[in-house]
Design an enzyme around this catalytic site. Structure first.
Site, PDB file in Angstrom:
ATOM      1  N   ASP A   1       0.866  -1.186   0.000  1.00  0.00           N
ATOM      2  CA  ASP A   1       0.000   0.000   0.000  1.00  0.00           C
ATOM      3  C   ASP A   1       0.904   1.238   0.000  1.00  0.00           C
ATOM      4  O   ASP A   1       1.924   1.260   0.694  1.00  0.00           O
ATOM      5  CB  ASP A   1      -0.890  -0.003   1.266  1.00  0.00           C
ATOM      6  CG  ASP A   1      -2.084   0.917   1.158  1.00  0.00           C
ATOM      7  OD1 ASP A   1      -3.224   0.441   1.290  1.00  0.00           O
ATOM      8  OD2 ASP A   1      -1.895   2.144   0.939  1.00  0.00           O
TER       9      ASP A   1
ATOM     10  N   TYR B   1     -13.260   5.994 -14.039  1.00  0.00           N
ATOM     11  CA  TYR B   1     -13.065   4.984 -12.988  1.00  0.00           C
ATOM     12  C   TYR B   1     -13.731   3.666 -13.391  1.00  0.00           C
ATOM     13  O   TYR B   1     -13.129   2.591 -13.326  1.00  0.00           O
ATOM     14  CB  TYR B   1     -13.656   5.519 -11.685  1.00  0.00           C
ATOM     15  CG  TYR B   1     -13.785   4.514 -10.569  1.00  0.00           C
ATOM     16  CD1 TYR B   1     -12.703   4.198  -9.752  1.00  0.00           C
ATOM     17  CD2 TYR B   1     -15.009   3.883 -10.304  1.00  0.00           C
ATOM     18  CE1 TYR B   1     -12.837   3.281  -8.711  1.00  0.00           C
ATOM     19  CE2 TYR B   1     -15.147   2.973  -9.271  1.00  0.00           C
ATOM     20  CZ  TYR B   1     -14.055   2.675  -8.477  1.00  0.00           C
ATOM     21  OH  TYR B   1     -14.193   1.767  -7.460  1.00  0.00           O
TER      22      TYR B   1
HETATM   23  N1  LIG Z   1     -15.808   1.579  -1.146  1.00  0.00           N
HETATM   24  C1  LIG Z   1     -16.656   1.170  -2.074  1.00  0.00           C
HETATM   25  O1  LIG Z   1     -17.852   1.389  -1.987  1.00  0.00           O
HETATM   26  C2  LIG Z   1     -16.147   0.406  -3.290  1.00  0.00           C
HETATM   27  C3  LIG Z   1     -17.070  -0.013  -4.249  1.00  0.00           C
HETATM   28  C4  LIG Z   1     -16.617  -0.717  -5.366  1.00  0.00           C
HETATM   29  C5  LIG Z   1     -15.273  -1.009  -5.496  1.00  0.00           C
HETATM   30  N2  LIG Z   1     -14.392  -0.578  -4.567  1.00  0.00           N
HETATM   31  C6  LIG Z   1     -12.976  -0.893  -4.765  1.00  0.00           C
HETATM   32  O2  LIG Z   1     -12.483  -1.520  -3.601  1.00  0.00           O
HETATM   33  C7  LIG Z   1     -11.100  -1.182  -3.445  1.00  0.00           C
HETATM   34  C8  LIG Z   1     -10.849  -0.629  -2.054  1.00  0.00           C
HETATM   35  O3  LIG Z   1     -11.605   0.570  -1.901  1.00  0.00           O
HETATM   36  P1  LIG Z   1     -11.758   1.310  -0.514  1.00  0.00           P
HETATM   37  O4  LIG Z   1     -13.110   1.880  -0.472  1.00  0.00           O
HETATM   38  O5  LIG Z   1     -11.307   0.403   0.571  1.00  0.00           O
HETATM   39  O6  LIG Z   1     -10.766   2.511  -0.712  1.00  0.00           O
HETATM   40  P2  LIG Z   1      -9.455   2.966   0.119  1.00  0.00           P
HETATM   41  O7  LIG Z   1      -8.975   4.239  -0.481  1.00  0.00           O
HETATM   42  O8  LIG Z   1      -9.730   2.943   1.581  1.00  0.00           O
HETATM   43  O9  LIG Z   1      -8.442   1.798  -0.223  1.00  0.00           O
HETATM   44  C9  LIG Z   1      -7.567   1.863  -1.318  1.00  0.00           C
HETATM   45  C10 LIG Z   1      -6.162   1.607  -0.782  1.00  0.00           C
HETATM   46  O10 LIG Z   1      -5.273   1.580  -1.897  1.00  0.00           O
HETATM   47  C11 LIG Z   1      -4.132   2.363  -1.577  1.00  0.00           C
HETATM   48  N3  LIG Z   1      -3.611   2.890  -2.850  1.00  0.00           N
HETATM   49  C12 LIG Z   1      -4.161   3.836  -3.634  1.00  0.00           C
HETATM   50  N4  LIG Z   1      -3.384   4.041  -4.713  1.00  0.00           N
HETATM   51  C13 LIG Z   1      -2.325   3.209  -4.598  1.00  0.00           C
HETATM   52  C14 LIG Z   1      -1.180   2.960  -5.379  1.00  0.00           C
HETATM   53  N5  LIG Z   1      -0.966   3.618  -6.535  1.00  0.00           N
HETATM   54  N6  LIG Z   1      -0.279   2.039  -4.961  1.00  0.00           N
HETATM   55  C15 LIG Z   1      -0.466   1.362  -3.786  1.00  0.00           C
HETATM   56  N7  LIG Z   1      -1.541   1.561  -2.988  1.00  0.00           N
HETATM   57  C16 LIG Z   1      -2.467   2.472  -3.406  1.00  0.00           C
HETATM   58  C17 LIG Z   1      -4.622   3.449  -0.647  1.00  0.00           C
HETATM   59  O11 LIG Z   1      -3.588   3.986   0.183  1.00  0.00           O
HETATM   60  C18 LIG Z   1      -5.677   2.708   0.156  1.00  0.00           C
HETATM   61  O12 LIG Z   1      -5.110   2.120   1.315  1.00  0.00           O
HETATM   62  C19 LIG Z   1     -10.763  -0.212  -4.571  1.00  0.00           C
HETATM   63  O13 LIG Z   1     -10.189  -0.955  -5.633  1.00  0.00           O
HETATM   64  C20 LIG Z   1     -12.108   0.335  -4.962  1.00  0.00           C
HETATM   65  O14 LIG Z   1     -12.120   0.764  -6.307  1.00  0.00           O
HETATM   66  C21 LIG Z   1     -14.787   0.125  -3.461  1.00  0.00           C
END
Ligand SMILES: NC(=O)c1ccc[n+]([C@@H]2O[C@H](COP(=O)([O-])OP(=O)(O)OC[C@H]3O[C@@H](n4cnc5c(N)ncnc54)[C@H](O)[C@@H]3O)[C@@H](O)[C@H]2O)c1
Length: 317
Positions: free
Chosen positions: A31, A141
């Site tokens: 991360d 996205y």
């Molecule tokens: N939260 C939702 O409702 C939702 C819905 C559909 C899909 N998602 C997907 O689930 C996943 C997690 O989402 P989340 O809500 O926990 O978001 P979040 O931002 O809490 O988690 C994403 C994590 O990825 C890390 N990150 C971002 N860019 C990075 C990079 N270039 N290299 C390494 N680490 C990186 C961030 O520091 C973070 O810890 C994502 O792929 C998101 O697209 C989330």
């Protein structure tokens, strides 16, 4: 099993990493902490602070030798993707390819990918939407998530890398940050705890499929354990229930036991009106069903925000 969770310091990824640790797996987290929080990491995980686009990722995969890649790292804001589509593609497509190439070179057996259902189908599909409805993402996205699903299929055919794409609905729960697809829950909870007013975009009758993070974690665990299948399973993970923003406010108000200072502002241009996912396929393929209704999930989430505020715990900004 050896499992590498990308984005494992983030909201969903940290819950996934916790669950894999608790089940006795050897867990690594990769991360860059751009929105993740180090305090969310279980002390048992091995942690690398690195961007998924970094060429050094290959060395990490070579050294840790995961069997499973649970890929959650992403630029996860639809709004940022609209403003900066190149940046979104660079992280969400090129960064993912960097991981997939390393995975193929170093013996990863399976990738479970955090895709989106909420940003995949567009407004043309009547909720609850099944996977048979052709994707029509209207944000960079959503386009990037669809592109990765297609790359996963290609990598499965070209290299035998098993892959499963889970199309999450709007995920909410403890540790969530306000920028994601269900960010509104975090925004409202924070405002409520701080006794601050907040704004509802438009009339508040827009609907989303709010899915509790614990249910999403179980879907990831089931996908990790699924016997190998061909072709790539793409599975909606959602409750099928539409909840309006006004309903959210009413639930939170009842939980808080005092009125919220909610005001209606202008509607967000282009915002999707209705969204919910039909997860019948996930039930058939994984035996997965949601178990936490929105009232119960909101109670747990608000509780976490209240405790975090009391403890002054570090939260994502
Ligand atoms: N939260 C939702 O409702 C939702 C819905 C559909 C899909 N998602 C997907 O689930 C996943 C997690 O989402 P989340 O809500 O926990 O978001 P979040 O931002 O809490 O988690 C994403 C994590 O990825 C890390 N990150 C971002 N860019 C990075 C990079 N270039 N290299 C390494 N680490 C990186 C961030 O520091 C973070 O810890 C994502 O792929 C998101 O697209 C989330």
């Amino acid at each position: 099993m050896r499992i590498l969770v990308t984005g494992g310091a983030g909201f969903i990824g940290s819950h996934v990493a916790d669950a894999f640790c608790a089940a006795g797996h050897t867990v690594g987290v990769l991360d860059d902490l751009s929105s993740g929080v180090k305090d969310h990491l279980d002390p048992r995980v091995r942690f690398w602070q690195v961007d998924i686009r970094d060429p050094g990722v290959e060395q990490i995969v070579a050294e840790f030798r995961p069997e499973l890649l649970s890929h959650h790292a992403a630029q996860m804001s639809v709004g940022v993707s609209v403003r900066e589509p190149q940046r979104d593609a660079d992280i969400n497509i090129r960064g993912t390819l960097n991981l997939l190439e390393a995975a193929v070179r170093h013996g990863v057996r399976r990738v479970v990918f955090a895709s989106t259902g909420g940003a995949m189908y567009g407004d043309h599909a009547l909720p609850p939407t099944p996977e048979t409805v052709p994707p029509e993402p209207v944000s960079p996205y959503g386009v990037a998530k669809l592109a990765v699903e297609r790359y996963l299929h290609a990598f499965q055919v070209m290299h035998g890398l098993e892959a499963i794409a889970l199309r999450y609905a709007n995920v909410y729960g403890p540790r969530q940050n306000p920028h994601g697809e269900a960010g509104v829950v975090a925004i409202f909870c924070r405002a409520l705890v701080a006794h601050q007013p907040f704004t509802i975009n438009g009339d508040g009758n827009q609907t989303r499929d709010y899915t509790y993070v614990g249910d999403v974690v179980r879907a990831v665990q089931l996908a990790a354990a699924l016997p190998a299948t061909d072709p790539l399973p793409i599975l909606n993970i959602g409750t099928g229930v539409e909840t309006t923003v006004n309903d959210l406010v009413a639930h939170l108000q009842a939980l808080a036991g005092h009125p919220l200072q909610a005001h209606h502002g202008p509607a967000k241009p282009g915002e999707q009106r209705r969204s919910a996912l039909d997860a019948t396929r996930a039930q058939r393929v994984l035996g997965w069903q949601p178990t936490v209704d929105v009232r119960t999930g909101l109670a747990r989430t608000l509780d976490w925000f209240q405790n975090a505020a009391k403890a002054g715990e570090s939260e994502p900004g």
